[in-house]
Every structure is written in structure tokens, then in C-alpha cells.
Scaffold this motif. Structure first.
Motif, PDB file in Angstrom:
ATOM      1  N   GLN A  79       0.825  -1.202   0.000  1.00  0.00           N
ATOM      2  CA  GLN A  79       0.000   0.000   0.000  1.00  0.00           C
ATOM      3  C   GLN A  79       0.864   1.259   0.000  1.00  0.00           C
ATOM      4  N   ALA A  80       1.950   1.231   0.785  1.00  0.00           N
ATOM      5  CA  ALA A  80       2.848   2.382   0.849  1.00  0.00           C
ATOM      6  C   ALA A  80       3.528   2.615  -0.503  1.00  0.00           C
ATOM      7  N   LYS A  81       3.917   1.542  -1.186  1.00  0.00           N
ATOM      8  CA  LYS A  81       4.532   1.664  -2.512  1.00  0.00           C
ATOM      9  C   LYS A  81       3.547   2.236  -3.524  1.00  0.00           C
ATOM     10  N   LYS A  82       2.316   1.795  -3.425  1.00  0.00           N
ATOM     11  CA  LYS A  82       1.271   2.263  -4.346  1.00  0.00           C
ATOM     12  C   LYS A  82       1.037   3.769  -4.174  1.00  0.00           C
ATOM     13  N   GLU A  83       0.992   4.216  -2.923  1.00  0.00           N
ATOM     14  CA  GLU A  83       0.759   5.632  -2.654  1.00  0.00           C
ATOM     15  C   GLU A  83       1.959   6.470  -3.092  1.00  0.00           C
ATOM     16  N   LEU A  84       3.175   5.936  -2.862  1.00  0.00           N
ATOM     17  CA  LEU A  84       4.378   6.671  -3.246  1.00  0.00           C
ATOM     18  C   LEU A  84       4.488   6.796  -4.766  1.00  0.00           C
ATOM     19  N   ALA A  85       4.045   5.765  -5.472  1.00  0.00           N
ATOM     20  CA  ALA A  85       4.108   5.803  -6.944  1.00  0.00           C
ATOM     21  C   ALA A  85       3.287   6.955  -7.511  1.00  0.00           C
ATOM     22  N   LYS A  86       2.238   7.334  -6.819  1.00  0.00           N
ATOM     23  CA  LYS A  86       1.386   8.442  -7.265  1.00  0.00           C
ATOM     24  C   LYS A  86       2.034   9.798  -7.001  1.00  0.00           C
ATOM     25  N   ASN A  87       2.925   9.837  -6.027  1.00  0.00           N
ATOM     26  CA  ASN A  87       3.573  11.094  -5.645  1.00  0.00           C
ATOM     27  C   ASN A  87       4.999  10.802  -5.179  1.00  0.00           C
ATOM     28  N   PRO A  88       5.888  10.418  -6.106  1.00  0.00           N
ATOM     29  CA  PRO A  88       7.221   9.925  -5.749  1.00  0.00           C
ATOM     30  C   PRO A  88       8.136  10.936  -5.053  1.00  0.00           C
ATOM     31  N   LYS A  89       7.810  12.211  -5.117  1.00  0.00           N
ATOM     32  CA  LYS A  89       8.657  13.223  -4.481  1.00  0.00           C
ATOM     33  C   LYS A  89       8.233  13.526  -3.037  1.00  0.00           C
ATOM     34  N   SER A  90       7.170  12.909  -2.588  1.00  0.00           N
ATOM     35  CA  SER A  90       6.662  13.178  -1.239  1.00  0.00           C
ATOM     36  C   SER A  90       7.580  12.569  -0.178  1.00  0.00           C
ATOM     37  N   LYS A  91       8.180  13.408   0.628  1.00  0.00           N
ATOM     38  CA  LYS A  91       9.066  12.926   1.694  1.00  0.00           C
ATOM     39  C   LYS A  91       8.276  12.123   2.723  1.00  0.00           C
ATOM     40  N   LYS A  92       7.066  12.570   2.990  1.00  0.00           N
ATOM     41  CA  LYS A  92       6.222  11.878   3.968  1.00  0.00           C
ATOM     42  C   LYS A  92       5.915  10.459   3.504  1.00  0.00           C
ATOM     43  N   LEU A  93       5.599  10.300   2.219  1.00  0.00           N
ATOM     44  CA  LEU A  93       5.296   8.969   1.688  1.00  0.00           C
ATOM     45  C   LEU A  93       6.551   8.103   1.614  1.00  0.00           C
ATOM     46  N   GLN A  94       7.702   8.712   1.355  1.00  0.00           N
ATOM     47  CA  GLN A  94       8.962   7.982   1.367  1.00  0.00           C
ATOM     48  C   GLN A  94       9.252   7.432   2.770  1.00  0.00           C
ATOM     49  N   GLU A  95       8.996   8.280   3.770  1.00  0.00           N
ATOM     50  CA  GLU A  95       9.214   7.856   5.157  1.00  0.00           C
ATOM     51  C   GLU A  95       8.237   6.754   5.550  1.00  0.00           C
ATOM     52  N   ARG A  96       7.011   6.874   5.069  1.00  0.00           N
ATOM     53  CA  ARG A  96       6.007   5.860   5.377  1.00  0.00           C
ATOM     54  C   ARG A  96       6.408   4.501   4.807  1.00  0.00           C
TER      55      ARG A  96
END
Length: 276
Positions: A79-96
Motif C-alpha cells: 500500500q505504501a509503494k502504491k501511494e508513493l508511486a502516485k507522488n514519488p517526491k513526497s518525503k512523507k510517503l517515502q518515510e512511510r
């Protein structure tokens, strides 16, 4: 019909807050001045339940509430990979994603905790109750191992800013909810015959160093203190470094047994208490 002023006055008095029995007056009990009474209640309520069920010896298991079984952990990574793929520059999603991957690497300890509690029940023939902080994650794993194998499974939960529900693997009338960390610690320690600590964060470290301090100051008798997960513990705590600085001695640096498996953890306890 004319109302009786005297009866009206009596009825009014009987509904005043001062007329409520003290032990039924919740507003009174919640006042800051009543903290000593609330503390005493938190001491006595679990004590009465545990005495009734003849629970005098416990094995305490602690670990992260965030660590899930492998299947759930993998789903969180996906799920975290899927969300990051939509917004790859998001530091918060990278940390998640990084956090999810870290927790996945620890997910194997869910089954280790579960297996350890099973060994406690089977090998000690119900001599020890298995006690945890009552929450999810690795605490759930230990409660589950005891519960599923007919052992006594105890949960000492605590009120937190974000509500933490008890896990479903606690024996009936052995789930307790504390407000005061100090009283929860008292009940965790006073009957403990071993502390088994799986990977965890601040709360887990708090309980670990609490029991180490109590044992080393003679406030608690010597008991096995076992850390499960060599890679984790050797990377996050360096007892030898503490000894090298002289803030603990070399014997104290060897207080904790560090193991990888449920069987290794149980063998240390069995040897200490001469259980065959």
C-alpha cells in the motif's frame, strides 16, 4: 394538591452533589486531590482479580505494538509503494514506505512471540501466566500463544492519547486498563519471574530499562531478562559500549541474554528455574 415545602426541601437536598455517597461520586474521584485514592484503586483492583485466580508467577513479554504478522506487514508495504508511486517526491510517503519496510523486517517476531508463549504454557504446565501490555502487535502475539494453548493470558493496557484497544487473546476478566504508568509497572514487575523483550520502541525500552534498574538496585530479585532478536538488539543497544565508558560494569553488560528463537528464550528460563 398543594405541595409540601418540607418534602420538597428534603428532595432537593437529596439531589445535591454533597449528598452523593463518596464512593459513588465520580466527579469527586476525578478531582486532582483524590489522586492518591485513584492510585490505590488501580493497585487493588487487579490485585483482587489476580489473587482470585491464583496468579502469583508471570512471564512478562513486551514488544512493539506496530509489528504485525508477515501477511499484514507485506500488505502495508504494498500500500505504501502504491501511494508513493502516485507522488514519488513526497518525503512523507517515502518515510512511510521506509517505516513499513522496517516493520516488515520485524514481522517474523510475531510468530516467535506466539511460539514462545506456547512453550511457556506447555513446558511449565501452567505454572506461569503470560503477561503483556495488552495491546496489538508483539504483545498480541504473546497473548495469542498463551490463549490458543489453554494458558492464562493477561493484558495490562494503558490509556493513551490515541485509544489502544485490548487484543482479543486475553483470558476473561484478566484484561485491565490503567491510567497510571507507575501502577501498571508495579503489576508488571511484582509477580514477574522473567522478562522477555521483543523488538520495540520507546515503551519497550522503558520497560526493559525499568526492570534492569530494579534488578540491579536490589528492588527486584534476579530474574532472566531476555532480548529476542540479535540483529535488532545488537544494532540499537550497545551494552559493551556503556561498560567501556564505566557507567555500568562488565557483569552488568552481560545481564541480558540475547537470542533469536522462542526455544532459546524458553531454555534460559527452564535452566534458571530447573524446569525439565
Amino acid at each position: 394538591m398543594k405541595k409540601n415545602p418540607k418534602k420538597q426541601r428534603i428532595a432537593s437536598i437529596e439531589h445535591e452533589s454533597s449528598y452523593i455517597r463518596a464512593y459513588e461520586d465520580i466527579e469527586l474521584l476525578n478531582k486532582p486531590v483524590m489522586r492518591p485514592v485513584r492510585i490505590e484503586l488501580e493497585v487493588m483492583k487487579p490485585e483482587l482479580y489476580l489473587q482470585k485466580l491464583d496468579i502469583t508467577q508471570t512471564i512478562v513479554c513486551f514488544g512493539s505494538a506496530r509489528v504485525r504478522p508477515e501477511k499484514e506487514a507485506k500488505a502495508l508495504v504494498a500500500q505504501a509503494k502504491k501511494e508513493l508511486a502516485k507522488n514519488p517526491k513526497s518525503k512523507k510517503l517515502q518515510e512511510r514506505l521506509s517505516e513499513a519496510e522496517g516493520l516488515l523486517s520485524l514481522s517474523k517476531y510475531y510468530e516467535v512471540g506466539r511460539e514462545f508463549a506456547k512453550l511457556v504454557v506447555k513446558k511449565a504446565k501452567n505454572r506461569f501466566a503470560v503477561v503483556t501490555g495488552g495491546g496489538p502487535g508483539l504483545m498480541e502475539a504473546a497473548n495469542r500463544g498463551a490463549f490458543e494453548n489453554g494458558g492464562r493470558s493477561v493484558g495490562f493496557n494503558i490509556t493513551l492519547p490515541h485509544e489502544q484497544h485490548p487484543n482479543p487473546y486475553i483470558t476473561k476478566n484478566l484484561a485491565f486498563l490503567f491510567h497510571y504508568f507507575a501502577i501498571r509497572k508495579l503489576h508488571l514487575v511484582m509477580r514477574s519471574r522473567a522478562f522477555v523483550v521483543l523488538p520495540g520502541g520507546y515503551g519497550t525500552f522503558d520497560e526493559l530499562f525499568e526492570i534492569l534498574t530494579l534488578v540491579k538496585t536490589g528492588k527486584k530479585e534476579d530474574i532472566p531478562i531476555i532480548l529476542v532478536g540479535k540483529e535488532f538488539w545488537n544494532s540499537v543497544v550497545n551494552f559493551n559500549a556503556l561498560a567501556s565508558y564505566g557507567v555500568i560494569d562488565n557483569d552488568e553488560a552481560r545481564t541480558c541474554h540475547i537470542v533469536d528463537t522462542a526455544q532459546e528464550a524458553w531454555d534460559i528460563i527452564a535452566k534458571f528455574y530447573k524446569i525439565k
